[in-house]
Design a protein around this motif. Structure first.
Motif, PDB file in Angstrom:
ATOM      1  N   ASP A  70     -10.389  -7.178  -7.479  1.00  0.00           N
ATOM      2  CA  ASP A  70     -10.255  -6.900  -6.494  1.00  0.00           C
ATOM      3  C   ASP A  70      -9.279  -6.754  -5.643  1.00  0.00           C
ATOM      4  OD1 ASP A  70     -11.579  -4.207  -7.550  1.00  0.00           O
ATOM      5  OD2 ASP A  70     -13.143  -4.933  -6.559  1.00  0.00           O
ATOM      6  N   GLN A  71      -9.024  -8.750  -5.264  1.00  0.00           N
ATOM      7  CA  GLN A  71      -8.843  -9.152  -4.498  1.00  0.00           C
ATOM      8  C   GLN A  71      -7.237  -9.027  -4.522  1.00  0.00           C
ATOM      9  OE1 GLN A  71      -9.551 -10.430  -1.820  1.00  0.00           O
ATOM     10  NE2 GLN A  71     -11.447 -10.410  -2.457  1.00  0.00           N
ATOM     11  N   THR A  72      -7.164  -8.611  -5.936  1.00  0.00           N
ATOM     12  CA  THR A  72      -5.343  -8.229  -6.026  1.00  0.00           C
ATOM     13  C   THR A  72      -4.870  -6.969  -4.953  1.00  0.00           C
ATOM     14  OG1 THR A  72      -5.777  -6.792  -8.516  1.00  0.00           O
ATOM     15  CG2 THR A  72      -4.958  -9.110  -8.118  1.00  0.00           C
ATOM     16  N   LEU A  73      -5.889  -6.052  -5.374  1.00  0.00           N
ATOM     17  CA  LEU A  73      -5.321  -4.812  -4.410  1.00  0.00           C
ATOM     18  C   LEU A  73      -4.655  -4.850  -2.898  1.00  0.00           C
ATOM     19  CD1 LEU A  73      -8.740  -2.716  -5.235  1.00  0.00           C
ATOM     20  CD2 LEU A  73      -6.464  -2.252  -5.965  1.00  0.00           C
ATOM     21  N   ASN A  74      -4.921  -6.147  -2.451  1.00  0.00           N
ATOM     22  CA  ASN A  74      -4.397  -6.905  -0.679  1.00  0.00           C
ATOM     23  C   ASN A  74      -2.762  -6.943  -1.921  1.00  0.00           C
ATOM     24  OD1 ASN A  74      -6.909  -6.959  -0.048  1.00  0.00           O
ATOM     25  ND2 ASN A  74      -7.052  -9.178  -0.445  1.00  0.00           N
ATOM     26  N   LEU A  75      -2.490  -6.787  -2.503  1.00  0.00           N
ATOM     27  CA  LEU A  75      -1.101  -6.768  -2.727  1.00  0.00           C
ATOM     28  C   LEU A  75      -0.303  -5.344  -2.338  1.00  0.00           C
ATOM     29  CD1 LEU A  75      -1.023  -9.203  -5.875  1.00  0.00           C
ATOM     30  CD2 LEU A  75      -0.598  -9.464  -3.660  1.00  0.00           C
ATOM     31  N   LEU A  76      -0.754  -4.384  -2.579  1.00  0.00           N
ATOM     32  CA  LEU A  76      -0.935  -2.960  -2.481  1.00  0.00           C
ATOM     33  C   LEU A  76      -0.181  -2.772  -1.020  1.00  0.00           C
ATOM     34  CD1 LEU A  76      -2.710  -0.980  -4.554  1.00  0.00           C
ATOM     35  CD2 LEU A  76      -0.365  -1.466  -4.828  1.00  0.00           C
ATOM     36  N   PRO A  77       0.811  -1.897  -0.340  1.00  0.00           N
ATOM     37  CA  PRO A  77       1.499  -1.570   0.680  1.00  0.00           C
ATOM     38  C   PRO A  77      -0.432  -0.871   1.429  1.00  0.00           C
ATOM     39  CG  PRO A  77       2.449  -0.988  -0.332  1.00  0.00           C
ATOM     40  CD  PRO A  77       2.096  -0.980  -1.442  1.00  0.00           C
ATOM     41  N   ARG A  78      -0.648  -2.099   2.779  1.00  0.00           N
ATOM     42  CA  ARG A  78      -1.408  -1.510   3.913  1.00  0.00           C
ATOM     43  C   ARG A  78      -2.252   0.024   3.330  1.00  0.00           C
ATOM     44  NH1 ARG A  78      -4.061  -3.980   7.623  1.00  0.00           N
ATOM     45  NH2 ARG A  78      -5.701  -2.174   8.773  1.00  0.00           N
ATOM     46  N   GLU A  79      -0.933   1.460   3.027  1.00  0.00           N
ATOM     47  CA  GLU A  79      -1.707   2.799   3.643  1.00  0.00           C
ATOM     48  C   GLU A  79      -1.622   3.101   2.374  1.00  0.00           C
ATOM     49  OE1 GLU A  79       3.558   1.952   3.178  1.00  0.00           O
ATOM     50  OE2 GLU A  79       1.934   1.495   4.561  1.00  0.00           O
ATOM     51  N   TRP A  80      -1.163   2.340   1.208  1.00  0.00           N
ATOM     52  CA  TRP A  80      -1.865   3.031  -0.253  1.00  0.00           C
ATOM     53  C   TRP A  80      -3.853   1.703  -0.399  1.00  0.00           C
ATOM     54  CZ3 TRP A  80       2.975   2.455  -3.793  1.00  0.00           C
ATOM     55  CH2 TRP A  80       3.808   2.750  -3.919  1.00  0.00           C
ATOM     56  N   GLN A  81      -4.120   0.993  -0.429  1.00  0.00           N
ATOM     57  CA  GLN A  81      -5.278   0.592   0.107  1.00  0.00           C
ATOM     58  C   GLN A  81      -6.626   1.046   0.142  1.00  0.00           C
ATOM     59  OE1 GLN A  81      -5.419  -3.513   2.449  1.00  0.00           O
ATOM     60  NE2 GLN A  81      -3.346  -4.018   1.279  1.00  0.00           N
ATOM     61  N   PRO A  82      -7.531   0.725  -0.524  1.00  0.00           N
ATOM     62  CA  PRO A  82      -8.313   1.921  -1.053  1.00  0.00           C
ATOM     63  C   PRO A  82      -8.995   2.533   0.876  1.00  0.00           C
ATOM     64  CG  PRO A  82      -8.910   0.277  -2.428  1.00  0.00           C
ATOM     65  CD  PRO A  82      -7.881   0.160  -1.877  1.00  0.00           C
ATOM     66  N   GLN A  83      -9.090   1.768   1.589  1.00  0.00           N
ATOM     67  CA  GLN A  83      -9.910   1.157   2.803  1.00  0.00           C
ATOM     68  C   GLN A  83      -8.954   2.094   3.507  1.00  0.00           C
ATOM     69  OE1 GLN A  83      -9.009  -1.519   1.302  1.00  0.00           O
ATOM     70  NE2 GLN A  83     -10.346  -2.496   1.643  1.00  0.00           N
ATOM     71  N   GLN A  84      -7.546   2.945   3.155  1.00  0.00           N
ATOM     72  CA  GLN A  84      -6.841   3.257   4.107  1.00  0.00           C
ATOM     73  C   GLN A  84      -6.736   4.494   3.727  1.00  0.00           C
ATOM     74  OE1 GLN A  84      -4.997   2.513   7.106  1.00  0.00           O
ATOM     75  NE2 GLN A  84      -6.677   0.447   7.028  1.00  0.00           N
ATOM     76  N   VAL A  85      -6.338   5.181   2.232  1.00  0.00           N
ATOM     77  CA  VAL A  85      -7.350   6.055   1.228  1.00  0.00           C
ATOM     78  C   VAL A  85      -8.246   6.982   1.804  1.00  0.00           C
ATOM     79  CG1 VAL A  85      -6.435   7.211  -0.501  1.00  0.00           C
ATOM     80  CG2 VAL A  85      -5.160   5.219   0.051  1.00  0.00           C
TER      81      VAL A  85
END
Length: 207
Positions: free
Chosen positions: A37-52
């Motif tokens: 799940d830490q690899t999700l931090n590599l995604l652009p901020r707007e694509w991260q689950p917290q933002q979506v």
């Protein structure tokens, strides 16, 4: 009173035997899922689950990792993908410093994961740590002719001797084949035997 103490002790041990494997299993799974799940931090901020979604989605990193692996495998299966893989390999194999690490890891992974490889295909008994003791080991390959000539033995095998209860660490040794004994058990059965420190013995084979 003594009978009551023995009964309570038996209940505690029984409960421990039930919950301990479950707790360790869930702990390992939580560690793996949390790491992925830490690899999700590599995604652009707007694509991260917290933002979506507005909240964290546990296990989404596992799904992403599986999709990436499947996509890479499917891409590498066609002609265009194979050309990209060869190009990627050529670049990394010629980059100073990087090539040493990349080539070593690739050679090991190709050997371990290849269907034609012999690494960890056979469980053995070897004399370790001295001639009067035996331990479970796994054949990892055959030494080169240079090593055979230096030792003065024609029939040598490379083996990995795992430690217990943590088989991810161990010793790599080269021994004469005559000093080994092939075991009639699978690699999984042998690993369980090592991890349990000899408590979980493989079931007898049907003759």
């Amino acid at each position: 009173m003594r009978h009551i103490k023995l009964t309570l002790k038996g209940y505690l041990v029984t409960g421990l035997l039930i919950w301990l494997p479950l707790a360790i299993t869930f702990w390992v799974l939580n560690l793996i899922v949390g790491t992925l799940d830490q690899t999700l931090n590599l995604l652009p901020r707007e694509w991260q689950p917290q933002q979506v979604f507005g909240f964290t989605v546990p296990g989404l990193g596992v799904v992403l990792a599986v999709l990436i692996l499947l996509g890479t495998g499917m891409l590498a299966a066609n002609v265009f993908g194979q050309r990209l893989v060869r190009l990627w390999h050529a670049i990394l194999s010629r980059t100073p410093v990087v090539k040493t690490i990349y080539n070593s890891v690739k050679q090991v992974s190709d050997t371990l994961l290849s269907d034609s490889g012999q690494a960890f295909r056979q469980a053995l008994l070897v004399r370790f740590p001295h001639q009067d003791a035996w331990t479970v080991a796994f054949q990892t390959g055959t030494p080169s002719r240079q090593i055979s000539a230096a030792i003065g033995e024609d029939e040598l095998v490379s083996v990995y001797v795992p430690t217990t209860p943590n088989p991810t660490s161990g010793y790599f040794i080269i021994v004469p084949r005559r000093d080994t004994r092939e075991l009639d058990m699978s690699v999984d059965e042998a690993l369980k035997y090592v991890i349990s420190m000899g408590v979980v013995a493989p079931p007898p084979k049907a003759r």
